[in-house]
Design a protein around this motif. Sequence first.
Motif, PDB file in Angstrom:
ATOM      1  N   LYS A  40      22.856  21.642  11.133  1.00 30.06           N
ATOM      2  CA  LYS A  40      23.989  22.510  11.452  1.00 30.06           C
ATOM      3  C   LYS A  40      23.740  23.202  12.795  1.00 30.06           C
ATOM      4  O   LYS A  40      22.679  23.782  12.994  1.00 30.06           O
ATOM      5  CB  LYS A  40      24.136  23.565  10.343  1.00 30.06           C
ATOM      6  N   PRO A  41      24.691  23.128  13.717  1.00 31.23           N
ATOM      7  CA  PRO A  41      24.469  23.757  15.018  1.00 31.23           C
ATOM      8  C   PRO A  41      24.792  25.256  15.002  1.00 31.23           C
ATOM      9  O   PRO A  41      25.756  25.665  14.355  1.00 31.23           O
ATOM     10  CB  PRO A  41      25.427  22.992  15.937  1.00 31.23           C
ATOM     11  N   TYR A  42      23.929  26.011  15.673  1.00 29.96           N
ATOM     12  CA  TYR A  42      24.183  27.453  15.808  1.00 29.96           C
ATOM     13  C   TYR A  42      24.270  27.816  17.274  1.00 29.96           C
ATOM     14  O   TYR A  42      23.448  27.372  18.083  1.00 29.96           O
ATOM     15  CB  TYR A  42      23.055  28.266  15.163  1.00 29.96           C
ATOM     16  N   SER A  43      25.265  28.643  17.615  1.00 30.56           N
ATOM     17  CA  SER A  43      25.466  29.016  19.019  1.00 30.56           C
ATOM     18  C   SER A  43      24.637  30.258  19.362  1.00 30.56           C
ATOM     19  O   SER A  43      24.090  30.920  18.479  1.00 30.56           O
ATOM     20  CB  SER A  43      26.939  29.330  19.251  1.00 30.56           C
ATOM     21  N   VAL A  64      16.798  26.220  15.196  1.00 29.42           N
ATOM     22  CA  VAL A  64      16.976  27.630  14.835  1.00 29.42           C
ATOM     23  C   VAL A  64      16.194  27.892  13.547  1.00 29.42           C
ATOM     24  O   VAL A  64      16.235  27.085  12.613  1.00 29.42           O
ATOM     25  CB  VAL A  64      18.473  27.968  14.651  1.00 29.42           C
ATOM     26  N   TYR A  65      15.461  29.006  13.536  1.00 29.67           N
ATOM     27  CA  TYR A  65      14.629  29.353  12.388  1.00 29.67           C
ATOM     28  C   TYR A  65      15.002  30.730  11.865  1.00 29.67           C
ATOM     29  O   TYR A  65      15.231  31.651  12.658  1.00 29.67           O
ATOM     30  CB  TYR A  65      13.146  29.365  12.789  1.00 29.67           C
ATOM     31  N   ASP A  66      15.074  30.850  10.554  1.00 25.90           N
ATOM     32  CA  ASP A  66      15.267  32.161   9.936  1.00 25.90           C
ATOM     33  C   ASP A  66      13.889  32.697   9.554  1.00 25.90           C
ATOM     34  O   ASP A  66      13.292  32.284   8.562  1.00 25.90           O
ATOM     35  CB  ASP A  66      16.151  32.029   8.684  1.00 25.90           C
ATOM     36  N   LEU A  67      13.380  33.613  10.388  1.00 23.43           N
ATOM     37  CA  LEU A  67      11.987  34.075  10.217  1.00 23.43           C
ATOM     38  C   LEU A  67      11.891  35.414   9.473  1.00 23.43           C
ATOM     39  O   LEU A  67      10.819  36.022   9.431  1.00 23.43           O
ATOM     40  CB  LEU A  67      11.316  34.194  11.587  1.00 23.43           C
ATOM     41  N   SER A  68      13.022  35.855   8.901  1.00 20.68           N
ATOM     42  CA  SER A  68      13.037  37.176   8.231  1.00 20.68           C
ATOM     43  C   SER A  68      11.915  37.283   7.193  1.00 20.68           C
ATOM     44  O   SER A  68      11.210  38.295   7.121  1.00 20.68           O
ATOM     45  CB  SER A  68      14.368  37.410   7.527  1.00 20.68           C
ATOM     46  N   ALA A  69      11.746  36.221   6.403  1.00 26.37           N
ATOM     47  CA  ALA A  69      10.744  36.268   5.332  1.00 26.37           C
ATOM     48  C   ALA A  69       9.328  36.178   5.873  1.00 26.37           C
ATOM     49  O   ALA A  69       8.380  36.658   5.256  1.00 26.37           O
ATOM     50  CB  ALA A  69      10.995  35.129   4.350  1.00 26.37           C
ATOM     51  N   PHE A  70       9.202  35.532   7.057  1.00 22.13           N
ATOM     52  CA  PHE A  70       7.853  35.304   7.581  1.00 22.13           C
ATOM     53  C   PHE A  70       7.319  36.500   8.391  1.00 22.13           C
ATOM     54  O   PHE A  70       6.103  36.725   8.444  1.00 22.13           O
ATOM     55  CB  PHE A  70       7.852  34.046   8.458  1.00 22.13           C
ATOM     56  N   LEU A  71       8.233  37.263   8.989  1.00 23.55           N
ATOM     57  CA  LEU A  71       7.791  38.310   9.928  1.00 23.55           C
ATOM     58  C   LEU A  71       6.678  39.221   9.409  1.00 23.55           C
ATOM     59  O   LEU A  71       5.715  39.482  10.125  1.00 23.55           O
ATOM     60  CB  LEU A  71       8.979  39.167  10.376  1.00 23.55           C
ATOM     61  N   PRO A  72       6.776  39.703   8.161  1.00 24.26           N
ATOM     62  CA  PRO A  72       5.684  40.574   7.689  1.00 24.26           C
ATOM     63  C   PRO A  72       4.338  39.865   7.696  1.00 24.26           C
ATOM     64  O   PRO A  72       3.286  40.511   7.763  1.00 24.26           O
ATOM     65  CB  PRO A  72       6.095  40.908   6.244  1.00 24.26           C
ATOM     66  N   GLY A 116      18.590  25.007  11.185  1.00 21.76           N
ATOM     67  CA  GLY A 116      19.576  24.212  11.902  1.00 21.76           C
ATOM     68  C   GLY A 116      19.152  23.961  13.332  1.00 21.76           C
ATOM     69  O   GLY A 116      18.024  24.278  13.701  1.00 21.76           O
ATOM     70  N   LYS A 117      20.066  23.375  14.111  1.00 18.26           N
ATOM     71  CA  LYS A 117      19.690  23.141  15.507  1.00 18.26           C
ATOM     72  C   LYS A 117      20.399  24.138  16.413  1.00 18.26           C
ATOM     73  O   LYS A 117      21.411  24.742  16.029  1.00 18.26           O
ATOM     74  CB  LYS A 117      19.989  21.702  15.913  1.00 18.26           C
ATOM     75  N   PHE A 118      19.825  24.295  17.599  1.00 21.68           N
ATOM     76  CA  PHE A 118      20.349  25.287  18.523  1.00 21.68           C
ATOM     77  C   PHE A 118      21.318  24.619  19.484  1.00 21.68           C
ATOM     78  O   PHE A 118      20.957  23.645  20.170  1.00 21.68           O
ATOM     79  CB  PHE A 118      19.167  25.925  19.284  1.00 21.68           C
ATOM     80  N   ALA A 119      22.526  25.120  19.520  1.00 24.55           N
ATOM     81  CA  ALA A 119      23.522  24.559  20.421  1.00 24.55           C
ATOM     82  C   ALA A 119      23.899  25.644  21.413  1.00 24.55           C
ATOM     83  O   ALA A 119      24.822  26.425  21.178  1.00 24.55           O
ATOM     84  CB  ALA A 119      24.737  24.095  19.630  1.00 24.55           C
ATOM     85  N   ALA A 120      23.162  25.688  22.503  1.00 22.97           N
ATOM     86  CA  ALA A 120      23.332  26.764  23.473  1.00 22.97           C
ATOM     87  C   ALA A 120      24.723  26.767  24.092  1.00 22.97           C
ATOM     88  O   ALA A 120      25.286  27.808  24.414  1.00 22.97           O
ATOM     89  CB  ALA A 120      22.277  26.642  24.562  1.00 22.97           C
ATOM     90  N   ASP A 121      25.289  25.533  24.235  1.00 19.62           N
ATOM     91  CA  ASP A 121      26.579  25.456  24.927  1.00 19.62           C
ATOM     92  C   ASP A 121      27.775  25.627  23.981  1.00 19.62           C
ATOM     93  O   ASP A 121      28.913  25.707  24.404  1.00 19.62           O
ATOM     94  CB  ASP A 121      26.679  24.122  25.679  1.00 19.62           C
ATOM     95  N   LYS A 122      27.479  25.694  22.683  1.00 18.99           N
ATOM     96  CA  LYS A 122      28.572  25.853  21.719  1.00 18.99           C
ATOM     97  C   LYS A 122      29.166  27.272  21.855  1.00 18.99           C
ATOM     98  O   LYS A 122      28.414  28.234  21.971  1.00 18.99           O
ATOM     99  CB  LYS A 122      28.003  25.663  20.295  1.00 18.99           C
ATOM    100  N   PRO A 123      30.448  27.401  21.805  1.00 19.07           N
ATOM    101  CA  PRO A 123      31.043  28.725  21.986  1.00 19.07           C
ATOM    102  C   PRO A 123      30.737  29.650  20.789  1.00 19.07           C
ATOM    103  O   PRO A 123      30.504  29.169  19.714  1.00 19.07           O
ATOM    104  CB  PRO A 123      32.543  28.464  22.077  1.00 19.07           C
TER     105      PRO A 123
END
Lengths: 123, 417
Positions: A40-43, A64-72, A116-123
């Motif tokens: 899934k692309p994330y802008s 794209v990574y959701d690091l909320s759980a890992f940060l601590p 997901g993947k990072f889509a820098a150019d996606k609006p």
Amino acid sequence: MMRRLYLSSTVLFWLLVTVFWAGGLWLPPAAESVAVAADKPYSTTELAKHATAENCWMAIRGSVYDLSAFLPDHPSRPEIVLPWCGKEATEAYNTKTKGRPHSPYADELLVKYRIGKFAADKP
Amino acid sequence: MSVVRIVSIPLLLLLGVLGPIYWAFPTGLPVARTSGIVFGWAGCGLLLSSLLLMLREARLANWLGGLERMYRWHHWAGMAAYVLLLAHPLLLAANALPNDRELAWQTLSPFSQGRPVWLGWLSLLTLMIGLATTFDRRISYGRWRWLHISLGIGVVLGLLHLLLLGIDEPVLPLLGLAILFLGWRILREDRGWAAHPYIVQHVNPVAQNMVEVSLRPLGDGLAVRPGQFILVAFLDGPAFRGCGEFHPFTVSGSAVKDEIRLGIKALGDCTRHLQSIEPGTMARVDGAFGGFLSEQDAVPQLWVAGGIGITPFLAFLRAGNLRQPTTLVYLYRSEADAAFVTELEQLATANPKLSLRAQATGDRLPDLNTLLPDRASLAGHDCYLCGPPAMVSGLRTALTRLGVKPSHIHLENFEFR
């Protein structure tokens, strides 16, 4: 007394190291734990919405990574990592301490948090 | 010993442990990981405190209740730190259990980790090998001392491991302290930068394999009390070549013009070589340490000396400080080993408060029951013991059996390992 404590603690340590090694070698987890998720692309805008310690996403090397759980669990001080939440952090990831990249172990750990993947150019 | 001195070292260790834990205590982590982090910091604090406890500074030793006490705590703090640091990586790895055994091994394994973890492993292995050599009694003291100091490298590696993890805020000052303590010990004490220059004035053979050496200061002399010991490195003389290592010697007298007298028995390579020392040999002297015989209560005394252990008592008697009725039991192997016995007999004749029992015992530990006064005569006595460890240990047991409380038994049984 001191000598006995040294010997017993050292022997116990190596015994437990061997147990950890054997556990990792012979009893791999039944299911591949890596999240195969998601292409899934994330802008950039979407990424920026997740810029707090409790809700921290980062884009690293095109994913794209959701690091909320890992940060601590991250060994560094929060001030070092938190500013990168909600941002493209490849450069920071690659030049951790004194310009050195993270270890292969960190790479492996990271995969588990991919969403997901990072889509820098996606609006 | 005053209460302040008694609590000084435990308080220091408590601060050394709680300080870093307070700074680094993690919140919201699982128990295993929290314990792993806390154990790591506690070990780090204990190691740093144990480095402070290895310094041989007379003033510091005075605050902390004596060098022997500092060394005892230094050993315990180091050992406790080692056990905590062994548990540190195991607990961090256990955090991934039981769900992900592969991740648990990867957390522990240096092969799947970066430089910070390699350094952590290197530090732990240095401590492990260094401690193994520490317990080997066959190694000569000179080599042992350097191997033991190399444990300090393990401490520095451990702190570098933290630095590479990106934790620089408390670690940089801690690293500075570790380097300061190690440098202080190596340069000021082992290299003798802090020691005072002395010259050998007289050498008198006093028994077989035993000489008494008089040292004169070349600058300011040290203040030495009878019962104290000093560290001396004998250097070169007109024809004598010293071994240059610092060894502890209990003073046998200190009087005229800051002159210090030492009894030196051939017990190891260096002290055997010192039997042929000659006047004019240079020496470096550090101290003075210890408080044996310094806080005597106004009660009758029983002093028991074995061999070279006579020196603190001799220094006390030579200084003419005897105030209490005192029985001195002096044991030696054979008549050829009876150092200072004529002088002691003269001192006993001149001073009615002193009663002397000098006896050759042969190679075996003598029957202490016949040597020591009986239970009734020992009541209310303070006992001071100085001699070989086996003899002192046997005497303690015998005296306890005769009803002497441990608080009335005082020892001078110093060992540097």
